[in-house]
Each structure stands twice: as C-alpha cells, then as structure tokens.
Scaffold this motif. Sequence first.
Motif, PDB file in Angstrom:
ATOM      1  N   ILE A 585       0.951  -1.241  -0.011  1.00  0.00           N
ATOM      2  CA  ILE A 585       0.282   0.067   0.131  1.00  0.00           C
ATOM      3  C   ILE A 585       0.850   1.189   0.115  1.00  0.00           C
ATOM      4  O   ILE A 585       1.769   1.296   0.848  1.00  0.00           O
ATOM      5  CB  ILE A 585      -0.928  -0.099   1.135  1.00  0.00           C
ATOM      6  N   ASP A 586       0.721   2.198  -0.931  1.00  0.00           N
ATOM      7  CA  ASP A 586       1.402   3.573  -0.988  1.00  0.00           C
ATOM      8  C   ASP A 586       0.601   4.393  -0.315  1.00  0.00           C
ATOM      9  O   ASP A 586      -0.431   5.226  -0.794  1.00  0.00           O
ATOM     10  CB  ASP A 586       1.676   3.736  -2.626  1.00  0.00           C
ATOM     11  N   LEU A 587       1.277   4.774   0.818  1.00  0.00           N
ATOM     12  CA  LEU A 587       0.663   5.702   1.732  1.00  0.00           C
ATOM     13  C   LEU A 587       0.791   7.093   1.330  1.00  0.00           C
ATOM     14  O   LEU A 587      -0.229   7.890   1.380  1.00  0.00           O
ATOM     15  CB  LEU A 587       1.359   5.844   3.198  1.00  0.00           C
ATOM     16  N   GLU A 588       1.720   7.440   0.646  1.00  0.00           N
ATOM     17  CA  GLU A 588       2.056   8.550   0.247  1.00  0.00           C
ATOM     18  C   GLU A 588       1.079   9.180  -0.969  1.00  0.00           C
ATOM     19  O   GLU A 588       0.416  10.242  -1.152  1.00  0.00           O
ATOM     20  CB  GLU A 588       3.602   9.012  -0.394  1.00  0.00           C
ATOM     21  N   ARG A 589       0.896   8.225  -1.924  1.00  0.00           N
ATOM     22  CA  ARG A 589      -0.030   8.565  -3.085  1.00  0.00           C
ATOM     23  C   ARG A 589      -1.423   7.834  -2.615  1.00  0.00           C
ATOM     24  O   ARG A 589      -2.296   8.270  -3.545  1.00  0.00           O
ATOM     25  CB  ARG A 589       0.287   7.819  -4.253  1.00  0.00           C
ATOM     26  N   GLY A 590      -1.662   7.173  -1.670  1.00  0.00           N
ATOM     27  CA  GLY A 590      -2.950   6.844  -1.238  1.00  0.00           C
ATOM     28  C   GLY A 590      -3.453   5.786  -2.266  1.00  0.00           C
ATOM     29  O   GLY A 590      -4.810   5.965  -2.772  1.00  0.00           O
ATOM     30  N   ARG A 591      -2.788   4.649  -2.557  1.00  0.00           N
ATOM     31  CA  ARG A 591      -3.135   3.722  -3.496  1.00  0.00           C
ATOM     32  C   ARG A 591      -2.931   2.325  -3.106  1.00  0.00           C
ATOM     33  O   ARG A 591      -1.824   1.997  -2.306  1.00  0.00           O
ATOM     34  CB  ARG A 591      -2.357   3.958  -4.906  1.00  0.00           C
ATOM     35  N   LEU A 592      -3.783   1.564  -3.395  1.00  0.00           N
ATOM     36  CA  LEU A 592      -3.562   0.099  -2.975  1.00  0.00           C
ATOM     37  C   LEU A 592      -2.759  -0.581  -3.981  1.00  0.00           C
ATOM     38  O   LEU A 592      -2.375  -0.025  -4.704  1.00  0.00           O
ATOM     39  CB  LEU A 592      -5.017  -0.504  -2.867  1.00  0.00           C
ATOM     40  N   GLY A 593      -2.314  -1.695  -3.641  1.00  0.00           N
ATOM     41  CA  GLY A 593      -1.366  -2.538  -4.596  1.00  0.00           C
ATOM     42  C   GLY A 593      -1.974  -2.852  -5.866  1.00  0.00           C
ATOM     43  O   GLY A 593      -1.156  -2.865  -6.728  1.00  0.00           O
ATOM     44  N   ASP A 594      -3.470  -3.070  -6.025  1.00  0.00           N
ATOM     45  CA  ASP A 594      -4.073  -3.149  -7.346  1.00  0.00           C
ATOM     46  C   ASP A 594      -4.180  -1.725  -8.090  1.00  0.00           C
ATOM     47  O   ASP A 594      -4.876  -1.813  -9.148  1.00  0.00           O
ATOM     48  CB  ASP A 594      -5.260  -3.810  -7.370  1.00  0.00           C
ATOM     49  N   GLY A 595      -3.628  -0.478  -7.505  1.00  0.00           N
ATOM     50  CA  GLY A 595      -3.794   0.692  -8.123  1.00  0.00           C
ATOM     51  C   GLY A 595      -5.134   1.414  -7.700  1.00  0.00           C
ATOM     52  O   GLY A 595      -5.341   2.448  -7.881  1.00  0.00           O
ATOM     53  N   GLN A 596      -5.950   0.728  -7.120  1.00  0.00           N
ATOM     54  CA  GLN A 596      -7.213   1.271  -6.480  1.00  0.00           C
ATOM     55  C   GLN A 596      -6.866   2.515  -5.593  1.00  0.00           C
ATOM     56  O   GLN A 596      -6.008   2.380  -4.817  1.00  0.00           O
ATOM     57  CB  GLN A 596      -7.964   0.115  -5.678  1.00  0.00           C
ATOM     58  N   ARG A 597      -7.392   3.737  -5.789  1.00  0.00           N
ATOM     59  CA  ARG A 597      -7.311   4.965  -4.995  1.00  0.00           C
ATOM     60  C   ARG A 597      -8.157   4.699  -3.671  1.00  0.00           C
ATOM     61  O   ARG A 597      -9.225   4.302  -3.525  1.00  0.00           O
ATOM     62  CB  ARG A 597      -7.588   6.007  -5.690  1.00  0.00           C
TER      63      ARG A 597
END
Length: 684
Positions: A585-597
Amino acid sequence: MPEWFDTDVDRSPARGPTSRRLFALLLALTFAVCFAARARAWLAVEAQPEQLFARGVAASGSDSYLWFRLARELRAGGEIGGIDRLRAWPDGIDRKAVPALPWLIAQTARAFETDVYRAGIAWNVALSGLFVLPLGLHLRTAGYPLAGLLGGYVGGLAPAYVERSSVQRVDTDGGTLLFLCLLALAIGALRPTASPRRNTLVAAGAGLVLAAFCRWYGQPWFWLVYLGTLGLHLATSGFGLRASLPLVLAFGLCANPASAIGGAEGLFHFLRFYVMSGATASPGPFDYASITADIAELQALPLRETLARTVAIPAVAGVGLVGFAAFCIVGFRALIPLLPLVLLGLYALIGPERFDLFLAPLVGIGLGFGLHALARAARRSRHDARRFAEPAAQLAAVVGALVLLPHTGFALAPRPTVPVRLVESLQRLRESLPPDPAILASWGAGYLISDVTGAATFNDGEAPDPLVHYLFARAIASSDPRDLPRIVEILSSTSRRALHEALDGQPDPEAAVEALLRREARTAGNVVLVLTERDVVAFPSFFRTGRWRFAEDTGPEDAYYTRTCRRSPRERLRCETEGGSDGVIDLERGRLGDGQRLRRVVELRDGRVVRETEHGATARFSLELVPAGADGTYTAHLVSEPVFRSNFNQLFVLGRFDPDALEELAGTPPTLRAYRIRSTEERR
C-alpha cells in the motif's frame, strides 16, 4: 477365553478375575490419560499465571463468568433467588434454582483460598474425563469392552471436547458427557432376569441421576427424552407392560416430574434454534434466530473439519464412523441407553460445531467395535487362532491409542474466549464507573462485564433479547451521533414488556421503531457504552442488523477488512494477504497494490488520530492504521464510507465523539473504549 471378550455368551458381566482386572486396568489408564491432558494444562498455567489471570480474575469462556459471579455470591452468604438486577437492566431477571456448577464451585472455593476461578478450573479438570468410566462399564456389560475403552479414549481427548472442557473454559460441558454415560449405565443395568426389587432400585437411582443432570445442564426437556429412552430400552429388552410400569414410575418420580412442565417448551426451543435454525434464510432482527445465526459455535463446518475435531486424521474418524454404523446394526440394543448421546453426536455431521464433542465418542466406539469384529472373525476362521485373537485385539487397541495420541487434543492449549488483556481493561474501567452503573455492550460480553465490574448489563448470553440487540446494533451502526443517546434513553426508560408490545408483530416495523424512538424518555447518566476489540470481528452482524431494511427483508453487508502490516521507510505498507503473499500500500499516493485509490488514510497512536490525509473524495475505501505492537507492526483496517462514518468506527477506532453528549472513561484502545452517556438534563 476370558468371558468379557466372548460375544457368544449372554453378555452378562464377566466373572473371570483376570479379565476383570485387565479391563479395570485399561479403563483406569484411559481415564488417567484424559485426566492428564487437563492436569498438564493446569500445571502449565500455574507455572505462568499471568498467561491466564489478571489480578486474580481468570480469562475463560464468555459463559463462565456467570458461574463465577453466582459462586462468589453464594460464598458471600447470598441467596440465589428473586430478581437478578445485574441482568436485563433495568427490569432484571427472575432467578431460578441454584445451578449445580456455581454451587459446587462455591462449596470448594475454600480449598483454593476462596478463589472461585481456580475452584471452577479444578472442577473442569476433575469432571471432564470421568465419563470414560460409566461408558466403558456400560459397553463392557453389553459385551463390547474394546468399544467402551476406545470410545472413552477418543471422546475424552477429541480436540472438540478438550477445547470445551479445558482450563481456559469453565462451563457445564465438562460434566455433560458424564451424566449422559451415567444414565446409559443405569438404564442398561435394567434386565428382565433381575429381581423386581433390584430393578426398581436401579430405576430410581437412574431417576436421581437425571434430576441431577437437569440441575446441572439447566435443560428440563431431557426428562422427556430419557423417559422415552427408558421406555424403548424396556420394550426391546423383554420387559412386559406390567413389569415396565413400576420402573417407569420410579424413574419419573425420582427424576423430579416438575421438569416435565417446561420440558416440552424447552425441547421445542432446542429444535427450533439448534436444529431447524437454517429453515429461515434471512431472519429479521426481531427474531431470536437472527442472533443464533451469527454465533460461531452454532455454524456448521465442512464434514472434513468436523471429523478432524474428533481425531486430527479425518480418515481415521471416517473409519470409526463406518465401524459405528456396523455397530448400530449388530449391537443396537447396547446403544439404546446411549440414544440421546448418539442422536446429538450424529447431528454434528450436518449441524453446528457445538455438537462435535458428542460425535467423538461414537468414532471411538466404532474403532473399538472394528477391532472386536476382526478378532471375532479371526477366532472363527482358524481353530489355532482362537487363543491369539483376544491378546491381538488388546494389543492393537493399545498400540492404536498410542499412535493416535499425537493426533488428539492431548497437547492442545486452546485460547480462552476472553483474552487476558480484555479482563485487565475492564478492571481499569471499574474504577471510573459512575454510581449504580448500567453497561450497554454486545450481549456476548454481558456475563464478563457483570463479573469483573459489578455493573448491570442490558443483554447477556442466556437467551439474549433480539429487540435490545437490534437497538444496540442500530445505535452503533448509524452514522448519526444523536441516535446513540436517544436509543439509550429508550432502553433505560422502557420495560422489556413495553418494548415487545411496541415492536412485536407490527405490520410496519420501521414505522414502529421510529414511533418508539419519538417517545418521551430519560436517562440518569449512569449508562456506559462499552466497545471492545471483539466487536470489530462481529461488526458485519451489527451493521447488517442495525441497518436492516424491513421493506426488503434484508440488511447491507459490510465489514472491517483487516490486515497485519509493516511500514517501510518510503511510506509504504507491506501487508499479509489471505494467500500469504505481501500486498503493498502506497501511503504517500494513497493507492492500494492493485492501483485502486484510497479515499483517506488515517493514522492513530494511543487511541488518537495523529494524521489524516485526504486522497480522493469519490474513492470507495479509507485506510485506518493502528499500531499493533512494539515490533513495528500495524493493524490496517480497510473500510467503506458507511463503515467509516458509523458511530462504532468514530467512537471505538478513531476516538471521536461529541463531549456534550458523551464522556470518555478510562479505556485501553485498541482493546476497549468506554463512554458515559450524559443524562438528559446534562445534554439539555
């Protein structure tokens, strides 16, 4: 050939001293192994008491705390009668006769320095393996000693039974099998060749055992079940009508015929909510079945898992069931006194996991009968094999028991239903409660809360009121903060009878609820809302029930999607997924591993929000990060917007509340949070 092994005899008790001693030795060893499994666990707890005790209070099963509290009241000289004001507040509940288990705990607590918790554990350890003795004696008398020995061995060490009769769960299950087998031994001892006086005394003794069982288990419908079992045994054993009537009369009178008054109603209740509960696909929130449908132990398991809860090797359990099926044909008369146990055990194959403990002895009986049948076949096939058949069967039983031991529950250490940290949290909360407190919480925590804090509760584990459960679920599932204090006012000011009159049988339930919530009501400021970590797991049920759409006869499905994660230096989370692989999970961009925002990311520390970052106003999910320990792990909750906005999430996870309506009391997030609902006058 020793007579106890020979099935060609009249199945009377063996008279050979060697065979009696050998059987007694094997039976004693079977009991010793079952006892050792629990004693071993108890010694381990006493070596590290902090693993099970919090300032003298044991972590145990949810129902255990009712027995502990009643035992403590008895120890203090109190009378168990009248109204129990700590239950079903504000009405209270009429107390019945003193249940057997808390009475026994109270009488023996002195041996444990008045510690009712250790006394309760001691009774569990002592009673849970005793059923081995009457079961073995009954089947030996019937001519199937190996079936009795292995039935006790497998039944006493089955993971399902060890789990429910361990030191971590004090309840009536530890003695239930004992009473079922004692009754089988007594009923099976009635023989048409014996004197009428002897049979009458045995029938009266069996009735006294049944009276004690009904007092132990609190289910008077067993009076009706065993009256039918006795009649069936007498009819199939050659007793005439004239000989049977005095025995039935002696049995029924000594078993306390008053039990028959509530027996039919209790049996109907059992059949409706335990056997036919699946008949209603989606029970409404006003139906008691809506509660039982969400209780884990009342859910059916796949057949393979059910078998594994008797013996960890399902194939062995399957062989045992095949052997038991054969035994039902060959030795059905021996099983008639065991009929209630047989029916409960067989129901486990298609019913709730709650009944798995009754299935385990049947598996063992089947394995023992299989050895019995093989030995008998060997004796008949070759003349020179006759003298080796019995020793070979005995040796096979002993070796089989040793081989199966690692695959039983002997070394099982089940976790208590209530964790130690929750007990500690309630002990801290007790110091900050208002005078005469009443606690609103999920019904499963009712007994625990009353025992640890001394506070009254609105609902608990004995037939929880579905209307109270619905209003509680509505209060915490709602996204309107005003719903909680309003519902508390209604529950505090309305009797149970008035509550049911207002909601039961209404053509428009939603309109009836709205009319109820508009009633004039008040609360005195002594009601405390308690939310715990266990409610996160149960939240799907609360959400569905609390947001029930009566017009559609269904409720929405939603939950906390929880993962354990580790944080990397680059504002990323690596989380364990169901498949065992890492999800990023990308906390900085706010995205899950599948790209979902993500909609937002909320970070908490010590129960307070330390950072909230908005990412996308139209995204479906938000992420809540709660530190899980000193090792740098986090508990990550992925929640939809309705769950995020719910009163439960705002109060329990985020710690956000209206100080004009609520006052936060001593809590220990993420284990427990508590809020006092301010009185009607305070909020005005």
